[in-house]
Structure formats: C-alpha cells, structure tokens
Write a protein that holds these residues in place. Structure first.
Motif, PDB file in Angstrom:
ATOM      1  N   THR A  91       0.846  -1.189   0.000  1.00 20.31           N
ATOM      2  CA  THR A  91       0.000   0.000   0.000  1.00 20.31           C
ATOM      3  C   THR A  91       0.882   1.239   0.000  1.00 20.31           C
ATOM      4  O   THR A  91       2.057   1.186   0.368  1.00 20.31           O
ATOM      5  CB  THR A  91      -0.922   0.032   1.242  1.00 20.31           C
ATOM      6  N   ASP A  92       0.303   2.367  -0.405  1.00 24.30           N
ATOM      7  CA  ASP A  92       0.995   3.655  -0.381  1.00 24.30           C
ATOM      8  C   ASP A  92       2.319   3.597  -1.141  1.00 24.30           C
ATOM      9  O   ASP A  92       3.335   4.134  -0.703  1.00 24.30           O
ATOM     10  CB  ASP A  92       1.211   4.100   1.079  1.00 24.30           C
ATOM     11  N   CYS A  93       2.312   2.954  -2.301  1.00 21.58           N
ATOM     12  CA  CYS A  93       3.527   2.790  -3.104  1.00 21.58           C
ATOM     13  C   CYS A  93       3.767   4.031  -3.970  1.00 21.58           C
ATOM     14  O   CYS A  93       2.852   4.550  -4.606  1.00 21.58           O
ATOM     15  CB  CYS A  93       3.400   1.550  -4.001  1.00 21.58           C
ATOM     16  N   GLY A  94       4.991   4.475  -4.003  1.00 21.33           N
ATOM     17  CA  GLY A  94       5.359   5.621  -4.825  1.00 21.33           C
ATOM     18  C   GLY A  94       5.131   5.396  -6.308  1.00 21.33           C
ATOM     19  O   GLY A  94       4.964   6.356  -7.069  1.00 21.33           O
ATOM     20  N   MET A  95       5.081   4.133  -6.738  1.00 24.90           N
ATOM     21  CA  MET A  95       4.870   3.831  -8.158  1.00 24.90           C
ATOM     22  C   MET A  95       3.446   4.166  -8.596  1.00 24.90           C
ATOM     23  O   MET A  95       3.141   4.166  -9.780  1.00 24.90           O
ATOM     24  CB  MET A  95       5.180   2.363  -8.445  1.00 24.90           C
ATOM     25  N   GLU A  96       2.577   4.472  -7.630  1.00 21.72           N
ATOM     26  CA  GLU A  96       1.206   4.886  -7.922  1.00 21.72           C
ATOM     27  C   GLU A  96       1.110   6.398  -8.140  1.00 21.72           C
ATOM     28  O   GLU A  96       0.052   6.900  -8.505  1.00 21.72           O
ATOM     29  CB  GLU A  96       0.279   4.501  -6.764  1.00 21.72           C
ATOM     30  N   LEU A  97       2.204   7.118  -7.909  1.00 20.98           N
ATOM     31  CA  LEU A  97       2.171   8.576  -7.911  1.00 20.98           C
ATOM     32  C   LEU A  97       2.583   9.223  -9.234  1.00 20.98           C
ATOM     33  O   LEU A  97       2.627  10.450  -9.321  1.00 20.98           O
ATOM     34  CB  LEU A  97       3.070   9.116  -6.792  1.00 20.98           C
ATOM     35  N   PHE A  98       2.916   8.426 -10.236  1.00 20.20           N
ATOM     36  CA  PHE A  98       3.317   9.005 -11.518  1.00 20.20           C
ATOM     37  C   PHE A  98       2.993   8.038 -12.649  1.00 20.20           C
ATOM     38  O   PHE A  98       2.612   6.894 -12.407  1.00 20.20           O
ATOM     39  CB  PHE A  98       4.806   9.379 -11.514  1.00 20.20           C
ATOM     40  N   THR A  99       3.127   8.530 -13.863  1.00 17.31           N
ATOM     41  CA  THR A  99       2.926   7.722 -15.070  1.00 17.31           C
ATOM     42  C   THR A  99       4.202   7.739 -15.887  1.00 17.31           C
ATOM     43  O   THR A  99       5.136   8.507 -15.592  1.00 17.31           O
ATOM     44  CB  THR A  99       1.781   8.301 -15.927  1.00 17.31           C
ATOM     45  N   ASN A 100       4.243   6.934 -16.929  1.00 20.08           N
ATOM     46  CA  ASN A 100       5.394   6.950 -17.831  1.00 20.08           C
ATOM     47  C   ASN A 100       5.601   8.344 -18.414  1.00 20.08           C
ATOM     48  O   ASN A 100       6.740   8.811 -18.539  1.00 20.08           O
ATOM     49  CB  ASN A 100       5.200   5.933 -18.966  1.00 20.08           C
ATOM     50  N   ASP A 101       4.505   9.005 -18.786  1.00 19.76           N
ATOM     51  CA  ASP A 101       4.616  10.344 -19.372  1.00 19.76           C
ATOM     52  C   ASP A 101       5.192  11.350 -18.379  1.00 19.76           C
ATOM     53  O   ASP A 101       6.044  12.171 -18.735  1.00 19.76           O
ATOM     54  CB  ASP A 101       3.249  10.830 -19.873  1.00 19.76           C
ATOM     55  N   ILE A 102       4.715  11.303 -17.147  1.00 21.15           N
ATOM     56  CA  ILE A 102       5.230  12.225 -16.129  1.00 21.15           C
ATOM     57  C   ILE A 102       6.727  12.013 -15.933  1.00 21.15           C
ATOM     58  O   ILE A 102       7.515  12.966 -15.913  1.00 21.15           O
ATOM     59  CB  ILE A 102       4.465  12.073 -14.797  1.00 21.15           C
ATOM     60  N   MET A 103       7.143  10.768 -15.801  1.00 21.12           N
ATOM     61  CA  MET A 103       8.563  10.482 -15.583  1.00 21.12           C
ATOM     62  C   MET A 103       9.390  10.931 -16.784  1.00 21.12           C
ATOM     63  O   MET A 103      10.453  11.555 -16.620  1.00 21.12           O
ATOM     64  CB  MET A 103       8.766   8.989 -15.312  1.00 21.12           C
ATOM     65  N   GLY A 104       8.909  10.631 -17.977  1.00 20.48           N
ATOM     66  CA  GLY A 104       9.626  11.049 -19.186  1.00 20.48           C
ATOM     67  C   GLY A 104       9.780  12.555 -19.267  1.00 20.48           C
ATOM     68  O   GLY A 104      10.849  13.068 -19.616  1.00 20.48           O
ATOM     69  N   ASP A 105       8.717  13.282 -18.935  1.00 18.14           N
ATOM     70  CA  ASP A 105       8.763  14.749 -18.965  1.00 18.14           C
ATOM     71  C   ASP A 105       9.729  15.301 -17.919  1.00 18.14           C
ATOM     72  O   ASP A 105      10.499  16.226 -18.199  1.00 18.14           O
ATOM     73  CB  ASP A 105       7.367  15.342 -18.754  1.00 18.14           C
ATOM     74  N   ASN A 119      -0.299  19.820  -6.305  1.00 19.41           N
ATOM     75  CA  ASN A 119      -0.497  20.074  -7.743  1.00 19.41           C
ATOM     76  C   ASN A 119       0.283  19.117  -8.631  1.00 19.41           C
ATOM     77  O   ASN A 119       0.294  19.273  -9.840  1.00 19.41           O
ATOM     78  CB  ASN A 119      -0.116  21.514  -8.080  1.00 19.41           C
ATOM     79  N   GLY A 120       0.974  18.148  -8.030  1.00 18.54           N
ATOM     80  CA  GLY A 120       1.700  17.148  -8.821  1.00 18.54           C
ATOM     81  C   GLY A 120       3.209  17.310  -8.741  1.00 18.54           C
ATOM     82  O   GLY A 120       3.735  17.977  -7.854  1.00 18.54           O
ATOM     83  N   TRP A 121       3.882  16.698  -9.696  1.00 19.50           N
ATOM     84  CA  TRP A 121       5.343  16.672  -9.736  1.00 19.50           C
ATOM     85  C   TRP A 121       5.876  17.934 -10.400  1.00 19.50           C
ATOM     86  O   TRP A 121       5.288  18.442 -11.340  1.00 19.50           O
ATOM     87  CB  TRP A 121       5.826  15.447 -10.514  1.00 19.50           C
ATOM     88  N   HIS A 122       7.037  18.387  -9.909  1.00 21.47           N
ATOM     89  CA  HIS A 122       7.689  19.568 -10.465  1.00 21.47           C
ATOM     90  C   HIS A 122       9.177  19.304 -10.565  1.00 21.47           C
ATOM     91  O   HIS A 122       9.799  18.837  -9.609  1.00 21.47           O
ATOM     92  CB  HIS A 122       7.466  20.799  -9.577  1.00 21.47           C
ATOM     93  N   ASP A 123       9.749  19.636 -11.713  1.00 15.75           N
ATOM     94  CA  ASP A 123      11.187  19.530 -11.850  1.00 15.75           C
ATOM     95  C   ASP A 123      11.803  20.834 -11.367  1.00 15.75           C
ATOM     96  O   ASP A 123      11.386  21.914 -11.768  1.00 15.75           O
ATOM     97  CB  ASP A 123      11.597  19.269 -13.299  1.00 15.75           C
ATOM     98  N   VAL A 124      12.774  20.745 -10.477  1.00 14.52           N
ATOM     99  CA  VAL A 124      13.419  21.933  -9.941  1.00 14.52           C
ATOM    100  C   VAL A 124      14.893  22.002 -10.326  1.00 14.52           C
ATOM    101  O   VAL A 124      15.607  22.895  -9.894  1.00 14.52           O
ATOM    102  CB  VAL A 124      13.258  22.007  -8.399  1.00 14.52           C
ATOM    103  N   GLY A 125      15.319  21.048 -11.159  1.00 16.40           N
ATOM    104  CA  GLY A 125      16.717  20.994 -11.566  1.00 16.40           C
ATOM    105  C   GLY A 125      17.039  22.012 -12.642  1.00 16.40           C
ATOM    106  O   GLY A 125      16.156  22.564 -13.293  1.00 16.40           O
ATOM    107  N   LYS A 126      18.310  22.262 -12.840  1.00 16.35           N
ATOM    108  CA  LYS A 126      18.771  23.231 -13.824  1.00 16.35           C
ATOM    109  C   LYS A 126      18.997  22.604 -15.196  1.00 16.35           C
ATOM    110  O   LYS A 126      19.240  23.304 -16.156  1.00 16.35           O
ATOM    111  CB  LYS A 126      20.057  23.880 -13.330  1.00 16.35           C
ATOM    112  N   GLY A 127      18.953  21.286 -15.278  1.00 18.00           N
ATOM    113  CA  GLY A 127      19.202  20.628 -16.550  1.00 18.00           C
ATOM    114  C   GLY A 127      20.692  20.477 -16.782  1.00 18.00           C
ATOM    115  O   GLY A 127      21.493  20.926 -15.982  1.00 18.00           O
ATOM    116  N   PRO A 128      21.091  19.876 -17.820  1.00 18.88           N
ATOM    117  CA  PRO A 128      20.204  19.360 -18.865  1.00 18.88           C
ATOM    118  C   PRO A 128      19.544  18.056 -18.438  1.00 18.88           C
ATOM    119  O   PRO A 128      19.983  17.405 -17.507  1.00 18.88           O
ATOM    120  CB  PRO A 128      21.159  19.115 -20.034  1.00 18.88           C
ATOM    121  N   GLY A 129      18.525  17.702 -19.164  1.00 20.16           N
ATOM    122  CA  GLY A 129      17.853  16.433 -18.954  1.00 20.16           C
ATOM    123  C   GLY A 129      18.143  15.514 -20.126  1.00 20.16           C
ATOM    124  O   GLY A 129      19.084  15.734 -20.886  1.00 20.16           O
TER     125      GLY A 129
END
Length: 192
Positions: A91-105, A119-129
């Motif tokens: 239960t309460d698994c982190g794999m339930e908190l995102f999709t392939n698209d979210i991770m790819g983005d 409001n969901g996931w946010h990237d705070v890194g400077k890149g590059p990705g």
C-alpha cells in the motif's frame, strides 16, 4: 567521506566484529524467493520471518515482474533450487504517484530530484535532462491488486518458468504490517 558512507562503514565494522554467517550454503535454506518493492518501509526479513540464508529476496521499484526480476527468479530456481515464489507489492507505493509520461517529462527537463505537492510533480533541476526516459516503461501502478495479478501472470506465463512452481500474490499493508492475499493472483499463480 560523506556522512552516510562513514555511517555505513562504521556499521559494517560492528557487523564484522560478531559475524558468524560464513558457513551458510549458497542455496536458500527454506527454498523460496520473494519479489518485492525497494521501499525502505518494507523489511522482508521481518514480515516474512527470514534469517540470513533462508530465502532469495529480489527488490525493485514497485516489486514489479520486470525482465531482470524474472531473470533473478529463474536463476533462483534453476541453479539454487527455490520452488515457491512470492510477489509482494504494498500500500501507499510511490509507483502509484506518476505515469510513464510524467517520468519522461521530468527527466527531459533535468536529471535532478523532482518535488511533489498537491499540484503534482515539479522539476526543480537546472538541466540538462534527457529524452531517453520517454522510451522506458517505468512499470507504474494504477491499481495495486491488479498490478499483483499482472506480475503473477507475467511470471506464470514466461517460457522459462516451470508450471509446477506456485507463485503467491500479496499486498503488504504499510500501516499494519499485514500481508493481504490477492485472491485473483493466488489463483493465477497456482502450480499445475
């Protein structure tokens, strides 16, 4: 040296000072294997009553039946004699908190650690990705029970898995510590 590295090496020194497991044989004494999640809240030794040398435990994000997890299970049986397998999600698994698209983005933006809020996931890194994350199946989970059934079926139907090995399906409840049977997974994993 980092604080974590120092702590781990110090803990290992203590472990070595009273180590008495060098006599354990290579095959697991109790003859079974567990596929479960890498989540730090799960301790398979405690929830399954294991001691060193008892069983094989393969862990990955979500406890999913990836190609590599199946590779480990096949080796566990073929070369080391395990004859019963458990698939245990939780239960309460982190794999339930995102999709392939979210991770790819997120990975396209940067490779740094992302944050999550209401409001969901946010990237705070400077890149590059890297766009390479868009080509990976991250084996996310939409429905916990269904994911256990899917993984048991994937293992059961694999051409390298003998039909006589029972594959059990459970969900570990992180609030109670209880292993909850997934009836459809248990049915799918019955030995023939």
């Amino acid at each position: 040296m980092s604080k974590i590295l120092t702590e781990v090496l110090k803990a290992n020194e203590g472990y070595v000072s009273s180590f008495d497991k060098g006599h354990l044989p290579l095959p697991p004494a109790r003859g079974f294997a567990i596929l479960t999640c890498m989540d730090a809240r799960l301790d398979p030794a405690k929830y399954a009553g294991l001691s060193e040398g008892d069983a094989h435990v393969t862990r990955n994000a979500g406890g999913r039946a990836s190609d590599d997890a199946i590779r480990s299970l096949v080796i566990s049986h073929k070369l080391l004699g395990t004859n019963e397998w458990f698939v245990i999600h939780h239960t309460d698994c982190g794999m339930e908190l995102f999709t392939n698209d979210i991770m790819g983005d997120l990975l396209s933006s940067s490779l740094d650690t992302a944050t999550i809020d209401a409001n969901g996931w946010h990237d705070v890194g400077k890149g590059p990705g890297s766009a390479d994350g868009k080509y990976i199946n991250w084996l996310t989970i939409k429905n916990n029970e269904q994911s256990v059934v899917e993984d048991v079926l994937r293992i059961r139907n694999h051409t390298l898995v003998p039909k006589y090995i029972p594959i059990y399906g459970f969900i570990y409840d992180v609030k109670t510590g209880k292993l909850v049977e997934v009836p459809d997974a248990m049915k799918a994993g019955r030995a023939a």
